[in-house]
Design a protein around this motif. Structure first.
Motif, PDB file in Angstrom:
ATOM      1  N   SER A 137       5.571 -56.670  15.087  1.00  0.00           N
ATOM      2  CA  SER A 137       4.790 -56.066  16.168  1.00  0.00           C
ATOM      3  C   SER A 137       5.211 -56.616  17.522  1.00  0.00           C
ATOM      4  O   SER A 137       5.125 -55.909  18.535  1.00  0.00           O
ATOM      5  CB  SER A 137       3.294 -56.302  15.933  1.00  0.00           C
ATOM      6  N   SER A 138       5.698 -57.849  17.581  1.00  0.00           N
ATOM      7  CA  SER A 138       6.147 -58.401  18.859  1.00  0.00           C
ATOM      8  C   SER A 138       7.405 -57.680  19.352  1.00  0.00           C
ATOM      9  O   SER A 138       7.598 -57.516  20.562  1.00  0.00           O
ATOM     10  CB  SER A 138       6.401 -59.902  18.750  1.00  0.00           C
ATOM     11  N   THR A 139       8.243 -57.223  18.435  1.00  0.00           N
ATOM     12  CA  THR A 139       9.427 -56.451  18.813  1.00  0.00           C
ATOM     13  C   THR A 139       9.013 -55.126  19.429  1.00  0.00           C
ATOM     14  O   THR A 139       9.581 -54.688  20.433  1.00  0.00           O
ATOM     15  CB  THR A 139      10.332 -56.207  17.587  1.00  0.00           C
ATOM     16  N   ARG A 177       7.582 -55.828  22.922  1.00  0.00           N
ATOM     17  CA  ARG A 177       8.666 -56.124  23.861  1.00  0.00           C
ATOM     18  C   ARG A 177       9.380 -54.838  24.259  1.00  0.00           C
ATOM     19  O   ARG A 177       9.702 -54.629  25.435  1.00  0.00           O
ATOM     20  CB  ARG A 177       9.644 -57.120  23.237  1.00  0.00           C
ATOM     21  N   ALA A 178       9.636 -53.965  23.291  1.00  0.00           N
ATOM     22  CA  ALA A 178      10.319 -52.701  23.577  1.00  0.00           C
ATOM     23  C   ALA A 178       9.499 -51.862  24.551  1.00  0.00           C
ATOM     24  O   ALA A 178      10.037 -51.308  25.510  1.00  0.00           O
ATOM     25  CB  ALA A 178      10.554 -51.927  22.278  1.00  0.00           C
ATOM     26  N   ILE A 179       8.207 -51.787  24.332  1.00  0.00           N
ATOM     27  CA  ILE A 179       7.338 -51.000  25.210  1.00  0.00           C
ATOM     28  C   ILE A 179       7.306 -51.613  26.607  1.00  0.00           C
ATOM     29  O   ILE A 179       7.381 -50.902  27.614  1.00  0.00           O
ATOM     30  CB  ILE A 179       5.933 -50.867  24.601  1.00  0.00           C
ATOM     31  N   ARG A 180       7.227 -52.948  26.690  1.00  0.00           N
ATOM     32  CA  ARG A 180       7.222 -53.621  28.002  1.00  0.00           C
ATOM     33  C   ARG A 180       8.531 -53.408  28.759  1.00  0.00           C
ATOM     34  O   ARG A 180       8.545 -53.373  29.984  1.00  0.00           O
ATOM     35  CB  ARG A 180       6.977 -55.117  27.837  1.00  0.00           C
ATOM     36  N   GLU A 181       9.640 -53.266  28.032  1.00  0.00           N
ATOM     37  CA  GLU A 181      10.926 -53.037  28.679  1.00  0.00           C
ATOM     38  C   GLU A 181      11.085 -51.597  29.147  1.00  0.00           C
ATOM     39  O   GLU A 181      11.679 -51.343  30.196  1.00  0.00           O
ATOM     40  CB  GLU A 181      12.072 -53.363  27.718  1.00  0.00           C
ATOM     41  N   LEU A 232      -1.044 -45.452  18.419  1.00  0.00           N
ATOM     42  CA  LEU A 232      -0.728 -46.293  17.262  1.00  0.00           C
ATOM     43  C   LEU A 232      -0.536 -47.730  17.731  1.00  0.00           C
ATOM     44  O   LEU A 232       0.041 -47.980  18.783  1.00  0.00           O
ATOM     45  CB  LEU A 232       0.554 -45.822  16.579  1.00  0.00           C
ATOM     46  N   THR A 233      -1.026 -48.667  16.954  1.00  0.00           N
ATOM     47  CA  THR A 233      -0.904 -50.072  17.323  1.00  0.00           C
ATOM     48  C   THR A 233       0.542 -50.538  17.176  1.00  0.00           C
ATOM     49  O   THR A 233       1.347 -49.908  16.484  1.00  0.00           O
ATOM     50  CB  THR A 233      -1.795 -50.953  16.430  1.00  0.00           C
ATOM     51  N   HIS A 234       0.839 -51.665  17.809  1.00  0.00           N
ATOM     52  CA  HIS A 234       2.171 -52.247  17.688  1.00  0.00           C
ATOM     53  C   HIS A 234       2.465 -52.602  16.240  1.00  0.00           C
ATOM     54  O   HIS A 234       3.599 -52.446  15.773  1.00  0.00           O
ATOM     55  CB  HIS A 234       2.291 -53.495  18.561  1.00  0.00           C
ATOM     56  N   GLU A 235       1.444 -53.051  15.539  1.00  0.00           N
ATOM     57  CA  GLU A 235       1.630 -53.415  14.135  1.00  0.00           C
ATOM     58  C   GLU A 235       1.995 -52.195  13.289  1.00  0.00           C
ATOM     59  O   GLU A 235       2.900 -52.248  12.459  1.00  0.00           O
ATOM     60  CB  GLU A 235       0.373 -54.075  13.590  1.00  0.00           C
ATOM     61  N   ALA A 236       1.303 -51.072  13.509  1.00  0.00           N
ATOM     62  CA  ALA A 236       1.590 -49.851  12.750  1.00  0.00           C
ATOM     63  C   ALA A 236       2.993 -49.340  13.057  1.00  0.00           C
ATOM     64  O   ALA A 236       3.738 -48.947  12.147  1.00  0.00           O
ATOM     65  CB  ALA A 236       0.553 -48.777  13.067  1.00  0.00           C
ATOM     66  N   LEU A 237       3.377 -49.356  14.328  1.00  0.00           N
ATOM     67  CA  LEU A 237       4.728 -48.923  14.688  1.00  0.00           C
ATOM     68  C   LEU A 237       5.769 -49.874  14.120  1.00  0.00           C
ATOM     69  O   LEU A 237       6.851 -49.454  13.716  1.00  0.00           O
ATOM     70  CB  LEU A 237       4.854 -48.823  16.212  1.00  0.00           C
ATOM     71  N   GLY A 238       5.436 -51.159  14.075  1.00  0.00           N
ATOM     72  CA  GLY A 238       6.343 -52.136  13.478  1.00  0.00           C
ATOM     73  C   GLY A 238       6.600 -51.849  12.010  1.00  0.00           C
ATOM     74  O   GLY A 238       7.727 -51.990  11.524  1.00  0.00           O
ATOM     75  N   VAL A 239       5.552 -51.436  11.302  1.00  0.00           N
ATOM     76  CA  VAL A 239       5.713 -51.084   9.887  1.00  0.00           C
ATOM     77  C   VAL A 239       6.626 -49.861   9.754  1.00  0.00           C
ATOM     78  O   VAL A 239       7.521 -49.825   8.900  1.00  0.00           O
ATOM     79  CB  VAL A 239       4.338 -50.815   9.227  1.00  0.00           C
ATOM     80  N   LEU A 240       6.441 -48.866  10.617  1.00  0.00           N
ATOM     81  CA  LEU A 240       7.268 -47.661  10.554  1.00  0.00           C
ATOM     82  C   LEU A 240       8.736 -47.953  10.844  1.00  0.00           C
ATOM     83  O   LEU A 240       9.631 -47.367  10.244  1.00  0.00           O
ATOM     84  CB  LEU A 240       6.746 -46.614  11.538  1.00  0.00           C
ATOM     85  N   TYR A 241       8.984 -48.858  11.779  1.00  0.00           N
ATOM     86  CA  TYR A 241      10.364 -49.185  12.165  1.00  0.00           C
ATOM     87  C   TYR A 241      10.912 -50.411  11.443  1.00  0.00           C
ATOM     88  O   TYR A 241      12.042 -50.817  11.689  1.00  0.00           O
ATOM     89  CB  TYR A 241      10.459 -49.402  13.683  1.00  0.00           C
ATOM     90  N   GLY A 286      26.141 -63.289  20.103  1.00  0.00           N
ATOM     91  CA  GLY A 286      24.728 -63.630  20.088  1.00  0.00           C
ATOM     92  C   GLY A 286      23.918 -62.683  19.227  1.00  0.00           C
ATOM     93  O   GLY A 286      24.463 -61.782  18.574  1.00  0.00           O
ATOM     94  N   PRO A 287      22.602 -62.871  19.221  1.00  0.00           N
ATOM     95  CA  PRO A 287      21.756 -62.047  18.362  1.00  0.00           C
ATOM     96  C   PRO A 287      21.754 -60.586  18.800  1.00  0.00           C
ATOM     97  O   PRO A 287      21.916 -60.276  19.971  1.00  0.00           O
ATOM     98  CB  PRO A 287      20.368 -62.673  18.511  1.00  0.00           C
ATOM     99  N   LYS A 288      21.587 -59.718  17.837  1.00  0.00           N
ATOM    100  CA  LYS A 288      21.550 -58.274  18.096  1.00  0.00           C
ATOM    101  C   LYS A 288      20.099 -57.813  18.185  1.00  0.00           C
ATOM    102  O   LYS A 288      19.202 -58.408  17.609  1.00  0.00           O
ATOM    103  CB  LYS A 288      22.260 -57.507  16.970  1.00  0.00           C
ATOM    104  N   TYR A 289      19.895 -56.722  18.905  1.00  0.00           N
ATOM    105  CA  TYR A 289      18.561 -56.143  18.991  1.00  0.00           C
ATOM    106  C   TYR A 289      18.165 -55.546  17.643  1.00  0.00           C
ATOM    107  O   TYR A 289      18.994 -54.938  16.970  1.00  0.00           O
ATOM    108  CB  TYR A 289      18.516 -55.041  20.052  1.00  0.00           C
ATOM    109  N   GLU A 290      16.903 -55.718  17.287  1.00  0.00           N
ATOM    110  CA  GLU A 290      16.422 -55.122  16.048  1.00  0.00           C
ATOM    111  C   GLU A 290      16.206 -53.619  16.212  1.00  0.00           C
ATOM    112  O   GLU A 290      16.301 -52.871  15.248  1.00  0.00           O
ATOM    113  CB  GLU A 290      15.109 -55.780  15.623  1.00  0.00           C
ATOM    114  N   LEU A 291      15.899 -53.195  17.428  1.00  0.00           N
ATOM    115  CA  LEU A 291      15.732 -51.772  17.736  1.00  0.00           C
ATOM    116  C   LEU A 291      16.786 -51.372  18.758  1.00  0.00           C
ATOM    117  O   LEU A 291      16.894 -52.004  19.806  1.00  0.00           O
ATOM    118  CB  LEU A 291      14.351 -51.506  18.352  1.00  0.00           C
ATOM    119  N   VAL A 292      17.541 -50.339  18.474  1.00  0.00           N
ATOM    120  CA  VAL A 292      18.501 -49.832  19.446  1.00  0.00           C
ATOM    121  C   VAL A 292      17.735 -49.167  20.581  1.00  0.00           C
ATOM    122  O   VAL A 292      16.536 -48.872  20.460  1.00  0.00           O
ATOM    123  CB  VAL A 292      19.493 -48.840  18.794  1.00  0.00           C
TER     124      VAL A 292
END
Length: 120
Positions: free
Chosen positions: A83-85, A88-92, A70-79, A48-54
């Motif tokens: 931003s939804s990833t 989701r990571a923060i919610r988990e 930092l916003t989810h969008e800014a962190l998404g750019v860094l990683y 199945g699909p793999k996680y984009e962030l370990v």
């Protein structure tokens, strides 16, 4: 992002957190999948699909977001993820950190889990 200026965790403490919380995170994810499937897995483990962030990055992005704002969008750019990833990571990870509690620096063995614990 693992620099203490961003997350306020030493590399040693971060490693200890990863070791402590990784198994709980995997169990929580598998429990959620089991509930959505309404039964046992249908494919081999790892299919199945793999996680984009370990997990380490998921764990790291949470205190960075909480500490720096930092916003989810800014962190998404860094990683280099969406931003939804990040969201989701923060919610988990936040519930795992909350269940673990927060250590009191001068009093070994005491962990604050609720606001009532802080005032007690």
């Amino acid at each position: 992002m693992s620099h203490p200026a961003f997350c306020r965790l030493s590399r040693q403490h971060l490693g200890e957190l990863v070791a402590e919380l990784a198994l709980r995170w995997v169990a929580r994810c598998e429990s959620g999948r089991h509930g959505r499937r309404e039964g046992d897995r249908r494919r081999e483990a790892g299919a199945g699909p793999k996680y984009e962030l370990v997990f380490t990055d998921r764990l790291l992005v949470t205190p960075v977001h909480l500490r720096t704002g930092l916003t989810h969008e800014a962190l998404g750019v860094l990683y280099e993820v969406g931003s939804s990833t990040i969201g989701r990571a923060i919610r988990e990870v936040r519930p795992l950190l909350a269940d673990r509690g927060f250590a009191v620096p001068d009093r070994l063995g005491i962990r604050l889990r609720t606001l009532e614990d802080v005032f007690a």
